[in-house]
Design an enzyme around this catalytic site. Structure first.
Site, PDB file in Angstrom:
ATOM      1  N   GLY A 311       0.832  -1.196   0.000  1.00 10.04           N
ATOM      2  CA  GLY A 311       0.000   0.000   0.000  1.00 10.04           C
ATOM      3  C   GLY A 311       0.868   1.247   0.000  1.00 10.04           C
ATOM      4  O   GLY A 311       1.969   1.254  -0.563  1.00 10.04           O
ATOM      5  N   GLU A 312       0.383   2.299   0.624  1.00  7.75           N
ATOM      6  CA  GLU A 312       1.082   3.577   0.774  1.00  7.75           C
ATOM      7  C   GLU A 312       1.165   4.388  -0.524  1.00  7.75           C
ATOM      8  O   GLU A 312       1.498   5.550  -0.504  1.00  7.75           O
ATOM      9  CB  GLU A 312       2.521   3.404   1.279  1.00  7.75           C
ATOM     10  CG  GLU A 312       2.688   2.673   2.574  1.00  7.75           C
ATOM     11  CD  GLU A 312       4.154   2.541   2.986  1.00  7.75           C
ATOM     12  OE1 GLU A 312       5.052   3.009   2.239  1.00  7.75           O
ATOM     13  OE2 GLU A 312       4.409   1.974   4.055  1.00  7.75           O
ATOM     14  N   GLY A 313       0.948   3.742  -1.682  1.00  9.45           N
ATOM     15  CA  GLY A 313       1.248   4.362  -2.961  1.00  9.45           C
ATOM     16  C   GLY A 313       2.580   3.900  -3.507  1.00  9.45           C
ATOM     17  O   GLY A 313       3.081   4.439  -4.505  1.00  9.45           O
TER      18      GLY A 313
END
Length: 355
Positions: A311-313
């Site tokens: 996740g997180e980008g």
């Protein structure tokens, strides 16, 4: 105040699409030999409405929020990890921080509803709707007013960002559960097929998670529209991301979609305005169970398949150089004529008349 969904126009432009294809076919290479990069170049060209697209000031936004449902053990990590990771993003120590820095991407973290109060500082936007959503097992994760506030917050923050590309990131313990619930309800898929290990649950814990999510779905049988489902299942970071996606699409920014959670926000946005998908580039196929099905439902072709599930980008940041390369190919690669290179000769057919 109710959120007004912006009108997202169809950007199909047959003349421009034909011209972009002609330009790509005329580059000094065998026809179609750059594969998916050519399809990416055409997509970015169509989004930006240009035969020589230039991506400017890319902005990666990490939307953060907490989930009441997390207290039921649907994640391998406690909710405190949400705010601790926000601090890590701001300190520059997270994976997405490193990748954004490496690739020259602006990074902004947005507190959409974290169960913690942050000191103001550069790189942080406070758009907190509440200190985490309610427990969706007991009632709606958010009220209609809270949902609309989150949507409006997302639209407003995009209006304040420079550039023509938005990269989506997120942080929120429990948000794979919210994404799975949204996917199951809006895509009409069984929750078993939409639910995975998230932050690293073992097989038994995944089965418990599925059982909880089945019960949550059963408790919200009337949450059938995109906005009703968003309020029922949460979370604040996903709702804020939906507002951001709608605004970015209305402004014809290139939207780089990260993994499972970001895709769930795009799913909601696309159910409201289908032409949103024309502005989206799928960064990668994550290792989270359900993401491949989500991509199939969205008819999205991911650029990478690295088994990521952070996740997180992080996947969006990793894919970014491919977008800049695709644009550079369109702008800078020579044509057969300009380079003085001979084209591939056509093979005569048996029926072709002889000289």
């Amino acid at each position: 105040m109710p959120f007004t969904v912006p009108v997202i126009d169809d950007i199909v432009q047959p003349a421009l699409a034909a011209r972009l294809q002609q330009l790509l076919d005329n580059k000094t290479k065998p026809l179609g030999s750059l594969g998916q990069l050519e399809r990416l170049a055409q997509r970015v060209g169509l989004i930006l409405g240009s035969e020589a697209p230039v991506l400017k000031d890319p902005q990666l936004v990490v939307f953060a929020g907490d989930h009441g449902l997390a207290a039921r053990g649907v994640s391998a990590y406690p909710s405190d990890v949400t705010w601790q990771m926000v601090e890590n993003f701001l300190a520059g120590g997270a994976a997405v921080s490193v990748l954004a820095r490496q690739n020259g991407i602006g990074l902004t973290v947005v507190d959409c509803g974290v169960r913690h109060d942050f000191a103001p500082r550069p790189g942080l936007l406070i758009h907190k709707v509440a200190h985490g959503t309610a427990d969706a097992f007991e009632g709606p994760a958010m009220s209609a007013d809270q949902r609309d506030q989150a949507l409006a917050n997302g639209a407003a923050l995009v209006r304040g960002l420079p550039g023509n590309a938005l990269l989506l990131g997120e942080m929120g313990i429990g948000n794979t559960s919210a994404a799975s619930l949204l996917m199951s309800r809006l895509a009409g898929l069984h929750i078993v097929d939409c639910t995975g290990a998230g932050t690293g649950l073992d097989a038994d814990a995944v089965q418990r998670k599925i059982g909880i999510l089945k019960d949550v779905l059963a408790r919200h049988p009337d949450a059938k529209t995109p906005l009703e489902a968003l309020a029922a299942f949460g979370g604040f970071e996903i709702a804020t991301m939906v507002g951001a996606v709608l605004q970015a699409a209305a402004e014809r920014r290139v939207i780089v979609v990260d993994g499972f959670i970001a895709s769930s926000a795009v799913l909601v946005a696309s159910k409201l305005q289908p032409a949103v998908l024309q502005r989206c580039v799928s960064a990668h196929r994550s290792g989270e169970r359900g993401h491949a099905l989500m991509l199939s439902h969205l008819k999205a072709e991911p650029l990478l398949d690295l088994g990521l599930r952070l996740g997180e980008g992080s996947g969006a940041a990793l894919a970014w150089p491919l977008l800049t390369s695709a644009c550079a190919i369109l702008r800078e690669m020579a044509s057969f004529e300009s380079a003085g290179v001979s084209r591939q000769e056509e093979t005569p057919t048996a029926a072709q008349p002889q000289a």
